[in-house]
Design a protein around this motif. Structure first.
Motif, PDB file in Angstrom:
ATOM      1  N   LEU A 283       8.871   6.082   2.598  1.00  0.00           N
ATOM      2  CA  LEU A 283       9.290   6.093   1.200  1.00  0.00           C
ATOM      3  C   LEU A 283       9.412   7.544   0.722  1.00  0.00           C
ATOM      4  O   LEU A 283       8.434   8.302   0.795  1.00  0.00           O
ATOM      5  N   ASP A 284      10.640   7.946   0.264  1.00  0.00           N
ATOM      6  CA  ASP A 284      10.889   9.294  -0.276  1.00  0.00           C
ATOM      7  C   ASP A 284      11.036   9.158  -1.789  1.00  0.00           C
ATOM      8  O   ASP A 284      11.963   8.520  -2.280  1.00  0.00           O
TER       9      ASP A 284
ATOM     10  N   SER B 113       4.924   4.354 -11.570  1.00  0.00           N
ATOM     11  CA  SER B 113       5.387   5.468 -12.400  1.00  0.00           C
ATOM     12  C   SER B 113       4.602   6.734 -12.080  1.00  0.00           C
ATOM     13  O   SER B 113       3.372   6.688 -11.922  1.00  0.00           O
ATOM     14  N   GLY B 114       5.311   7.829 -11.939  1.00  0.00           N
ATOM     15  CA  GLY B 114       4.656   9.098 -11.631  1.00  0.00           C
ATOM     16  C   GLY B 114       4.402   9.313 -10.165  1.00  0.00           C
ATOM     17  O   GLY B 114       3.719  10.277  -9.790  1.00  0.00           O
ATOM     18  N   MET B 115       4.861   8.335  -9.309  1.00  0.00           N
ATOM     19  CA  MET B 115       4.686   8.508  -7.873  1.00  0.00           C
ATOM     20  C   MET B 115       5.430   9.770  -7.447  1.00  0.00           C
ATOM     21  O   MET B 115       6.656   9.867  -7.607  1.00  0.00           O
ATOM     22  N   THR B 116       4.740  10.751  -6.928  1.00  0.00           N
ATOM     23  CA  THR B 116       5.346  12.017  -6.517  1.00  0.00           C
ATOM     24  C   THR B 116       5.202  12.265  -5.036  1.00  0.00           C
ATOM     25  O   THR B 116       5.697  13.269  -4.519  1.00  0.00           O
ATOM     26  N   THR B 117       4.472  11.356  -4.375  1.00  0.00           N
ATOM     27  CA  THR B 117       4.222  11.559  -2.954  1.00  0.00           C
ATOM     28  C   THR B 117       5.125  10.663  -2.129  1.00  0.00           C
ATOM     29  O   THR B 117       5.137   9.432  -2.299  1.00  0.00           O
ATOM     30  N   SER B 118       5.870  11.272  -1.259  1.00  0.00           N
ATOM     31  CA  SER B 118       6.664  10.484  -0.316  1.00  0.00           C
ATOM     32  C   SER B 118       5.820  10.205   0.923  1.00  0.00           C
ATOM     33  O   SER B 118       4.868  10.914   1.222  1.00  0.00           O
TER      34      SER B 118
ATOM     35  N   LYS C 255       0.859  -1.178   0.000  1.00  0.00           N
ATOM     36  CA  LYS C 255       0.000   0.000   0.000  1.00  0.00           C
ATOM     37  C   LYS C 255       0.899   1.232   0.000  1.00  0.00           C
ATOM     38  O   LYS C 255       1.659   1.454   0.935  1.00  0.00           O
ATOM     39  N   TRP C 256       0.808   1.998  -1.078  1.00  0.00           N
ATOM     40  CA  TRP C 256       1.690   3.143  -1.277  1.00  0.00           C
ATOM     41  C   TRP C 256       1.179   4.367  -0.520  1.00  0.00           C
ATOM     42  O   TRP C 256       0.007   4.416  -0.123  1.00  0.00           O
ATOM     43  N   PRO C 257       2.033   5.371  -0.387  1.00  0.00           N
ATOM     44  CA  PRO C 257       1.614   6.586   0.340  1.00  0.00           C
ATOM     45  C   PRO C 257       0.396   7.259  -0.264  1.00  0.00           C
ATOM     46  O   PRO C 257      -0.365   7.921   0.444  1.00  0.00           O
ATOM     47  N   ASP C 258       0.213   7.090  -1.541  1.00  0.00           N
ATOM     48  CA  ASP C 258      -0.964   7.731  -2.164  1.00  0.00           C
ATOM     49  C   ASP C 258      -2.175   6.820  -2.140  1.00  0.00           C
ATOM     50  O   ASP C 258      -3.135   7.033  -2.866  1.00  0.00           O
ATOM     51  N   ASN C 259      -2.109   5.757  -1.311  1.00  0.00           N
ATOM     52  CA  ASN C 259      -3.200   4.784  -1.115  1.00  0.00           C
ATOM     53  C   ASN C 259      -3.416   3.865  -2.307  1.00  0.00           C
ATOM     54  O   ASN C 259      -4.363   3.072  -2.296  1.00  0.00           O
ATOM     55  N   SER C 260      -2.604   3.944  -3.297  1.00  0.00           N
ATOM     56  CA  SER C 260      -2.674   2.947  -4.357  1.00  0.00           C
ATOM     57  C   SER C 260      -1.991   1.668  -3.857  1.00  0.00           C
ATOM     58  O   SER C 260      -1.253   1.679  -2.859  1.00  0.00           O
ATOM     59  N   GLN C 261      -2.286   0.534  -4.523  1.00  0.00           N
ATOM     60  CA  GLN C 261      -1.752  -0.758  -4.084  1.00  0.00           C
ATOM     61  C   GLN C 261      -1.099  -1.493  -5.233  1.00  0.00           C
ATOM     62  O   GLN C 261      -1.501  -1.343  -6.400  1.00  0.00           O
ATOM     63  N   SER C 262      -0.136  -2.299  -4.885  1.00  0.00           N
ATOM     64  CA  SER C 262       0.513  -3.189  -5.843  1.00  0.00           C
ATOM     65  C   SER C 262       0.623  -4.570  -5.205  1.00  0.00           C
ATOM     66  O   SER C 262       0.646  -4.712  -3.975  1.00  0.00           O
TER      67      SER C 262
END
Length: 859
Positions: free
Chosen positions: A806-807, A779-784, A756-763
């Motif tokens: 994650l930065d 790709s395009g992840m801009t949020t740390s 679960k990524w910082p932008d609430n998307s998941q992989s």
């Protein structure tokens, strides 16, 4: 592949199995070698050592009821009442009598014999072992198995050498005949006169039956399989026909013979009188149980009065009866105690002259109170409750009042004095048993006496009259088989058959021969009654037990039945067979384990742990034959590749799931279940998490069923994947590990990793074979921010979340112009161009401003 740890575990399994067997057998062996068998427990003979007990076709004296044991050589008779045992169906009691020489009817296929079909009674009237035999004729007093008034009258009028059968009682494999005989006695006339009480001699009275299938008798006078001397143990006391100064055998009682005395009917009804269904004789027609007056008499005398103790002026008499088949008791409604008869002395021969009974007889007439009267037997000369004033006796009332068996005998004892009436020398210890037998027992037989006292009193008297009223030999009830219950399964192939019976009796147990099933309507048939198992004496508490040691009994069912016998004076009477009891044999069928075992799994809500109170639920079905079986469940490590090998080997005791061991309280098909703590499996996770579950039943005798046969391998995985996020300088990819505790081995390659990524998307991804995983930063992840990772394995175990910051800002790799990096030239050139443009603009602006100021234009 069999690991060293596995080999060690299998070795331990073998030793544990051997230990279990030793522990199981130890108490059994100890019981065999250290515990004495109870007196009432019988071990059956080894199979084949004893054949099925055959029917004994030899006639056998069961009980001597009464007999005239004192024989006067001057003129006397043999009188005897007894019970004879014969094989069931051997004798036809309904055969026609032959008092006039008629041919008796006989069973089909057997030639006429001129006697009761199937039975011959013979005797030596001279009392020797080598003389000729006289045959007694049969007088039928029965019709259809019951005594009749017509038959009773025929017997009462009898004056010839004859016998009659009063009743037939079937018990088990045998019939019991109550018989009376009358026969002339012409015994040796030269016994020693000085032997007080008579000279003892053997008597020879033979009962003979035909051999099965035979058409004639053997006529043998020697005991054989079909001939018995019923008097072998009942000798006579022979009295010399006269007395003189040299001595005398003692006083004697006259038994009567032919028409002397002339009793009712003119014959000899005073012996074996039949009162079952009334009597029509002379002027009397009486109902059930009644004997007419002038039926019974007594008469004591001495042939001479010229010696000491020669005068018999008085005597006693008493009616005694059988109760319970063995106890002689006073008849309370007739003579609760011995009755004295006080009268004038009547010395002399009773058969002739003035003193003969023809002239001064001992008839039952109330008008002749001084002449040996026995009609008024009650206190103070009044009738007894079972007697009328004319001397008639109601034996039915006497029997019913006390619950008697229906056989009565009148016993009499003399009172002897010297010629002058004195008793000097006539009651000494040496001779009182002959001259004055009731010196020590003036009331005769009374309630409360011991059997030995009663026997002693009776032995000193003379049995002079007998009667029957529906005599019944007490039937020995069959024993009862109580354990195992009917149709129950035995927990052992050598079952103990137990039951109840009559204390002191002997129980005989038989098991059905499958090739010759027991015939319910005729269980006594020696060909079908079955295999003899054993016998035991019933203990004082009415209990018996017999072990069936037949090793052929291993499966299927066996039907048992038993009978018991009573021991009495060297004779026995058998009961009928008990109800047939079916016992089933065989090992309990293996129980079933339900392969859909419920396994709890870890939850993310519990931070990747099991919920509190979680249990592994195991269930199945079982069909124990008897209640009390123990269910045991085992879990053995197995894989699909070795399950066949594991299944072919019994599990070790180390595989036993103790929490599943339980006692099944009922027999028959039923469900079972157990809940097992996860720790049982978690503690073994290092050895694997796939199991073969098996169960067995152990009955109360320690006999085990087979193991359940399902070979489904069940995975008991209750461990979540342990996750870690690895440090990495590559901001484009997130990497980590997934491994298992407690081994630290690579995780389930099929476990699903969720990020679960910082932008609430998941992989998502899966764990690699080496226990690592990786996932590209979108790709395009801009949020740390914080990234969260979890896992779900194939058994639905859920891992807890692990996290890391994650930065997403890219790191600076090099400064401008510090190196000839072709990749950076365009960027640097652009920057320089931009700077030059900005600087040039500033220059133009400053120049313009200055020009305006010089022209006189600034604010």
């Amino acid at each position: 592949m069999v690991t060293k740890a596995k080999q060690t575990r299998q070795g331990k399994a073998v030793w544990c199995a051997l230990c279990a067997i030793a522990i199981t057998l130890a108490p059994l062996l100890g019981a065999v070698f250290t515990s004495p068998l109870a007196a009432v427990t019988a071990q059956a003979d080894e199979p084949g050592t004893q054949a099925v007990e055959p029917i004994d076709y030899k006639p056998k004296l069961y009980k001597m009821l009464g007999y005239n044991k004192q024989i006067d050589t001057s003129e006397d008779e043999i009188r005897m009442d007894f019970v004879l045992r014969v094989a069931h169906g051997q004798i036809n009691t309904n055969a026609a009598d032959n008092t006039k020489g008629e041919i008796a009817s006989c069973a089909t296929g057997v030639s006429p014999t001129g006697r009761s079909c199937g039975l011959k009674l013979m005797y030596d009237k001279h009392g020797t072992s080598s003389g000729g035999l006289d045959e007694l004729k049969y007088i039928s007093t029965m019709a259809g198995g019951l005594a009749t008034a017509v038959g009773a009258a025929k017997w009462a009028k009898n004056v010839a050498d004859s016998y009659t059968i009063h009743s037939l009682i079937q018990n088990g494999a045998y019939d019991y005949l109550s018989i009376s005989i009358e026969g002339d006695a012409v015994y040796d006339n030269g016994p020693d006169k000085t032997v007080l009480g008579g000279v003892t001699i053997q008597q020879y009275i033979y009962a003979e039956v035909k051999a099965p299938g035979a058409t004639s008798f053997t006529g043998s006078r020697v005991d054989s399989p079909y001939v018995t001397n019923i008097a072998a143990n009942y000798p006579a006391k022979l009295y010399n026909g006269s007395c003189d100064s040299s001595g005398c055998n003692g006083p004697r009682a006259f038994v009567g013979y032919d028409g002397i005395p002339a009793m009712t009917g003119g014959g000899q009804p005073n012996w074996g009188m039949v009162t079952d269904n009334g009597l029509a004789i002379g002027s009397f027609s009486l109902g059930d149980g009644w004997a007419p007056p002038k039926t019974f008499f007594t008469y004591w005398y001495n042939p001479s009065g010229s010696y000491p103790c020669s005068r018999v002026s008085d005597y006693y008499f008493q009616w005694l009866a059988l109760k319970n088949g063995k106890d002689w008791v006073p008849v309370s409604d007739l003579t609760p105690k011995a009755q004295p008869v006080w009268q004038v002395s009547r010395n002399g021969d009773p058969t002739s002259g003035l003193y003969g009974v023809n002239v001064n007889g001992a008839f039952n007439s109330p008008a002749l109170l001084d002449q040996h009267i026995i009609s008024l037997q009650g206190p103070l000369g009044t009738p007894s409750p079972a007697q009328l004033a004319d001397g008639s006796i109601n034996f039915k009332k006497a029997k019913d009042t006390q619950g008697l068996d229906g056989y009565f005998k009148l016993v009499t004892w003399p009172v002897t004095t010297n010629a002058d009436g004195s008793t000097t020398g006539c009651a000494t210890p040496a001779n009182k048993s002959v001259y004055n037998p009731l010196t020590d027992y003036p009331n005769g037989v009374t309630e409360g006496m011991t059997s030995s006292e009663i026997d002693s009193i009776i032995s000193t008297g003379w049995t002079i009259d007998t009667a029957y009223y529906k005599y019944t030999l007490p039937v020995v009830d069959p024993p009862v088989i109580t354990t195992p219950a009917d149709n129950a399964y035995s927990p052992t192939t050598h079952p103990t058959i137990e039951g109840t019976g009559i204390p002191g009796h002997i129980v005989y147990l038989y098991a059905e021969d499958p090739s010759k099933p027991i015939v319910s309507g005729n269980p006594d048939d020696p060909d079908t009654r079955g295999r003899y198992v054993g016998q035991a004496t019933v203990d004082g508490n009415g209990h018996w037990s017999i072990v069936d040691n037949d090793n052929a009994v291993s499966n299927g069912q066996v039907r048992y039945h038993a009978w018991q016998t009573e021991q009495d004076s060297g004779s026995e009477i058998a009961s009928i067979f008990s109800i047939i009891q079916t016992v089933k044999f065989g090992v309990d069928p293996a129980p079933v384990v339900n392969p859909a075992i419920t396994v709890p799994h870890t939850k993310r809500a519990e931070n990747g742990q099991l919920q509190a109170g979680a249990k592994v639920h195991i269930s199945g079905t079982a069909v124990p034959y008897v209640a009390g079986d123990t269910l045991k469940v085992y879990a053995s490590h197995a894989t699909a590749g070795n399950v066949a090998a594991i299944a072919s080997t019994p599990p070790s005791e180390s595989d036993l799931i103790g929490e599943c061991t339980q006692t099944l309280s009922a027999a028959g098909s039923q469900n079972w279940a157990c809940d097992v703590s996860p720790s049982y499996f978690l503690d073994q996770a290092a050895s694997g998490e796939t199991y073969l579950f098996r169960a067995k039943l152990v009955n109360t005798a320690g006999v085990e069923s087979g193991f359940s046969t399902d070979t489904t391998v069940v995975t008991v995985d209750m461990t979540s994947t342990q996750l870690a996020i690895l440090d990495t300088s590559d901001f484009e990819t997130l990497r980590g590990t997934g491994y298992r505790l407690p081994t630290g081995s690579a995780g389930d390659t099929a476990a699903t990793i969720t990020v679960k990524w910082p932008d609430n998307s998941q992989s998502t991804t899966t764990v690699d074979g080496d226990g690592t995983w990786s996932v590209a930063v979108p790709s395009g992840m801009t949020t740390s921010g914080t990234v969260y990772v979890t896992a779900d394995d194939t058994q639905t175990n859920e891992a807890g979340w692990v996290s890391r910051y994650l930065d997403v800002s890219p790191p600076v790799k090099s400064l401008p112009f510090t190196g000839d990096h072709s990749s950076t030239v365009p960027i640097v050139a652009g920057i320089v161009a931009a700077l030059l443009t900005i600087g040039f603009g500033i220059y133009l602006y400053i120049g313009y401003a200055m020009k305006q100021g010089k022209a006189g234009n600034d604010p």
